[in-house]
Write a protein that holds these residues in place. Sequence first.
Motif, short mmCIF file in Angstrom:
data_model
loop_
_atom_site.label_atom_id
_atom_site.label_comp_id
_atom_site.label_asym_id
_atom_site.label_seq_id
_atom_site.Cartn_x
_atom_site.Cartn_y
_atom_site.Cartn_z
N MET A 1 0.84 -1.20 0.00
CA MET A 1 0.00 0.00 0.00
C MET A 1 0.88 1.25 0.00
N ALA A 2 0.62 2.15 -0.97
CA ALA A 2 1.40 3.37 -1.07
C ALA A 2 1.08 4.30 0.10
N ARG A 3 2.05 5.16 0.42
CA ARG A 3 1.84 6.11 1.50
C ARG A 3 0.69 7.05 1.14
N THR A 4 -0.26 7.22 2.04
CA THR A 4 -1.48 7.98 1.76
C THR A 4 -1.26 9.48 1.94
N ASN A 5 -1.68 10.24 0.93
CA ASN A 5 -1.65 11.69 1.02
C ASN A 5 -2.99 12.15 1.58
N LEU A 6 -3.02 12.53 2.85
CA LEU A 6 -4.28 12.88 3.50
C LEU A 6 -4.73 14.30 3.19
N SER A 7 -3.87 15.09 2.59
CA SER A 7 -4.23 16.48 2.31
C SER A 7 -4.71 16.69 0.88
N GLY A 8 -4.58 15.68 0.05
CA GLY A 8 -4.97 15.81 -1.35
C GLY A 8 -6.40 15.39 -1.59
N LYS A 9 -6.75 15.27 -2.87
CA LYS A 9 -8.09 14.85 -3.28
C LYS A 9 -8.34 13.41 -2.85
N VAL A 10 -9.55 13.13 -2.36
CA VAL A 10 -9.92 11.76 -1.98
C VAL A 10 -9.91 10.87 -3.22
N LEU A 11 -9.35 9.69 -3.09
CA LEU A 11 -9.29 8.74 -4.19
C LEU A 11 -10.70 8.35 -4.62
N PRO A 12 -11.10 8.60 -5.89
CA PRO A 12 -12.46 8.26 -6.32
C PRO A 12 -12.61 6.77 -6.59
N PRO A 13 -13.83 6.24 -6.49
CA PRO A 13 -14.05 4.83 -6.82
C PRO A 13 -13.89 4.60 -8.32
N SER A 14 -13.76 3.35 -8.72
CA SER A 14 -13.58 3.04 -10.13
C SER A 14 -14.89 3.09 -10.91
N ARG A 15 -16.03 2.82 -10.23
CA ARG A 15 -17.32 2.88 -10.92
C ARG A 15 -18.44 2.77 -9.88
N LEU A 16 -19.65 3.10 -10.30
CA LEU A 16 -20.83 2.89 -9.46
C LEU A 16 -21.24 1.43 -9.58
N ALA A 17 -21.43 0.75 -8.45
CA ALA A 17 -21.62 -0.70 -8.47
C ALA A 17 -23.09 -1.14 -8.58
N HIS A 18 -23.94 -0.66 -7.67
CA HIS A 18 -25.31 -1.15 -7.67
C HIS A 18 -26.24 -0.20 -6.93
N VAL A 19 -27.53 -0.46 -7.08
CA VAL A 19 -28.57 0.28 -6.38
C VAL A 19 -29.45 -0.72 -5.65
N VAL A 20 -29.79 -0.43 -4.40
CA VAL A 20 -30.69 -1.28 -3.62
C VAL A 20 -32.01 -0.53 -3.44
N LEU A 21 -33.11 -1.19 -3.77
CA LEU A 21 -34.44 -0.59 -3.65
C LEU A 21 -35.25 -1.31 -2.58
N ARG A 22 -35.84 -0.52 -1.71
CA ARG A 22 -36.70 -1.05 -0.65
C ARG A 22 -38.14 -1.03 -1.14
N THR A 23 -38.90 -2.09 -0.90
CA THR A 23 -40.27 -2.17 -1.40
C THR A 23 -41.16 -2.95 -0.43
N PRO A 24 -42.45 -2.62 -0.37
CA PRO A 24 -43.36 -3.43 0.45
C PRO A 24 -43.76 -4.73 -0.25
N GLU A 25 -43.59 -4.78 -1.59
CA GLU A 25 -43.96 -5.97 -2.37
C GLU A 25 -42.87 -6.25 -3.39
N SER A 26 -42.07 -7.28 -3.15
CA SER A 26 -40.92 -7.54 -4.01
C SER A 26 -41.28 -8.21 -5.34
N LYS A 27 -42.33 -9.02 -5.37
CA LYS A 27 -42.62 -9.78 -6.59
C LYS A 27 -42.91 -8.87 -7.79
N PRO A 28 -43.81 -7.88 -7.68
CA PRO A 28 -44.04 -7.00 -8.83
C PRO A 28 -42.78 -6.25 -9.26
N MET A 29 -41.96 -5.86 -8.29
CA MET A 29 -40.72 -5.15 -8.62
C MET A 29 -39.74 -6.06 -9.36
#
Length: 210
Positions: A1-29
């Motif tokens: 692991m490289a030495r972390t620069n805490l004062s610079g820009k936060v390392l961004p993720p590589s991509r958006l992974a997933h979305v979780v949806l809450r529902t009262p009825e899962s079958k129609p969804m």
Amino acid sequence: MARTNLSGKVLPPSRLAHVVLRTPESKPMLEFYKIFLGARVVAGNDSISFLTYDDEHHRIAIMEVPDCGDKNRMTAGLDHISFTFETLDDLLVAYQQRKAHGIVPIWCVNHGPTTSMYYQDPDGNVLETQVDNLSTVEESMEYMASPEFAENPIGIDFDPEDLIKRLESGEPEKELKKRPNIGPRDFGKIPLLNLPIPAREKSGIVKNGA
């Protein structure tokens, strides 16, 4: 692991992974998203199911919470989820396929950077399907920084059936994706802002597309 620069820009993720949806009825969804995204269930039980449509192990998760309340459009939070297609032809083919299943868009608009169609699922979550109108990210960002986009960041509505006819007649995609300049547009009149919560059917399809 490289030495972390805490004062610079936060390392961004590589991509958006997933979305979780809450529902009262899962079958129609579940039935809706399998059709809407051409997705398959990777794993699941009565409480939660995981779906994918590409090379990710899951893109959407549907979690059943029987006591959760109905959607309220006047609360803060996520407005919509967007899915990109490679070409205008692909966007319109998926539109036709969904329409054959009774799923139709609630709003079709050329934003300028994208040509977009908006839908809603059985719980009223809004979904966008889009195609980029410009060739590169740089071109899109340049357009979004333009006076024309600042004047009207909403765009102009279109009829997908008209777009299909023009595409089938041989009109180039590049021309079809150009947004006409109509001047300012009232943000308060965007269809999504006053959208009623849909009525559910046993199939999970949204009645009348709304």
